[in-house]
Write a protein that holds these residues in place. Structure first.
Motif, PDB file in Angstrom:
ATOM      1  N   HIS A 134      27.864   6.128  52.224  1.00 10.49           N
ATOM      2  CA  HIS A 134      28.622   7.384  52.187  1.00 10.49           C
ATOM      3  C   HIS A 134      27.815   8.429  51.422  1.00 10.49           C
ATOM      4  CE1 HIS A 134      32.165   4.438  52.501  1.00 10.49           C
ATOM      5  NE2 HIS A 134      31.965   4.968  53.683  1.00 10.49           N
ATOM      6  N   ALA A 186      36.069   5.057  53.089  1.00  8.32           N
ATOM      7  CA  ALA A 186      36.800   3.937  53.664  1.00  8.32           C
ATOM      8  C   ALA A 186      38.165   3.877  53.007  1.00  8.32           C
ATOM      9  CB  ALA A 186      36.039   2.642  53.422  1.00  8.32           C
ATOM     10  N   HIS A 190      28.841   5.358  60.541  1.00  6.16           N
ATOM     11  CA  HIS A 190      28.091   4.320  59.828  1.00  6.16           C
ATOM     12  C   HIS A 190      26.983   3.695  60.680  1.00  6.16           C
ATOM     13  CE1 HIS A 190      29.861   4.254  55.953  1.00  6.16           C
ATOM     14  NE2 HIS A 190      31.084   3.943  56.345  1.00  6.16           N
ATOM     15  N   PHE A 225      25.927  11.281  55.502  1.00  2.33           N
ATOM     16  CA  PHE A 225      27.182  10.771  56.068  1.00  2.33           C
ATOM     17  C   PHE A 225      28.264  11.844  55.992  1.00  2.33           C
ATOM     18  CE2 PHE A 225      31.311   8.885  56.026  1.00  2.33           C
ATOM     19  CZ  PHE A 225      31.243   7.816  56.906  1.00  2.33           C
ATOM     20  N   HIS A 267      34.960   7.391  61.695  1.00  2.00           N
ATOM     21  CA  HIS A 267      34.306   7.089  60.413  1.00  2.00           C
ATOM     22  C   HIS A 267      33.292   5.947  60.594  1.00  2.00           C
ATOM     23  CE1 HIS A 267      34.330   6.575  55.904  1.00  2.00           C
ATOM     24  NE2 HIS A 267      33.884   5.386  56.274  1.00  2.00           N
TER      25      HIS A 267
END
Ligand SMILES: [Zn+2]
Ligand SMILES: [Zn+2]
Length: 219
Positions: free
Chosen positions: A138, A155, A132, A142, A128
């Motif tokens: 997000h 997150a 980034h 993404f 994840h």
């Protein structure tokens, strides 16, 4: 993977931010960790003095920082053709969320507290945060990457990991309690005050604070 009692208990108190990641096709993290542990000597992990007492636990349960770098390289080749620039990777003993990427410092932070409860999610968190590096928010881009490489979309954090409130305020009219990290100066009870405005009749009273608790302990 079967959840431990501790995890199930933690999951019961969960907010919607935390969810089961999609089943992914790479080997289970436990296998990866075991394999890495066989090949790599565990390196010392930088944690603040606050956490030194608990540090030995890390060696048995979570990958070392050196192992995190190996995982990073592995995923970089598996999913990004090795094109991601290598950031710094560290554990944060204070953070209550699973992970964070700090673009200004080109740093991936992995939450130690979170992964002590959910050690099998290390790989997912790392993936994840790796996304980034190329997509800060997000957003749709993404999400497309996350589903391509099988990483969580959002997150994760856990309510049970939040720090205890420094101050607890109370409304003497209705008895509502307001736990806060910061001191409130002019605040009245949101339930009793009308029109969303400060009402001195329902001014909140400081009931308890971390300072007071400390003093009581010393006595
Ligand atoms: Zn994120
Ligand atoms: Zn009230």
């Amino acid at each position: 993977m079967k959840k431990t009692k501790r995890q199930l208990k933690a999951l019961a108190a969960l907010n919607l931010d935390l969810f089961e990641p999609e089943v992914i096709s790479v080997p289970a993290p436990a296998t990866i960790h075991a394999r890495i542990r066989d090949c790599a000597r565990p390196a010392a992990v930088a944690v603040s003095s606050l956490d030194e007492v608990e540090a030995p636990e890390l060696a048995t349960e979570l990958p070392s920082v050196a192992e995190l770098y190996s995982l990073f390289d592995r995923y970089n080749w598996m999913y990004f053709e090795g094109a991601l620039p290598r950031p710094s990777v560290e554990y944060s003993p204070r953070m209550t969320s699973a992970g964070a990427y700090l673009p200004g410092r080109r740093l991936i932070r992995m939450g130690l507290k979170y992964h002590r409860i959910f050690p099998e999610e290390i790989a997912d968190t790392l993936k994840h945060e790796m996304i980034h590096i190329i997509h800060l928010k997000h957003d749709a881009a993404f999400k497309a990457e996350a589903s391509r490489i099988g990483a969580s979309l959002r997150a994760k954090s856990h309510p049970s990991l939040r720090r205890p409130p420094r101050y607890i305020y109370v409304c003497d009219n209705c008895g509502c309690e307001y736990p806060r990290q910061k001191r409130l100066r002019m605040a009245s009870c949101g339930t009793c005050s009308t029109g969303g405005r400060y009402d001195r009749r329902f001014k909140l009273r400081l009931k308890d604070s971390a300072n007071r608790r400390q003093k009581t302990l010393r006595r």
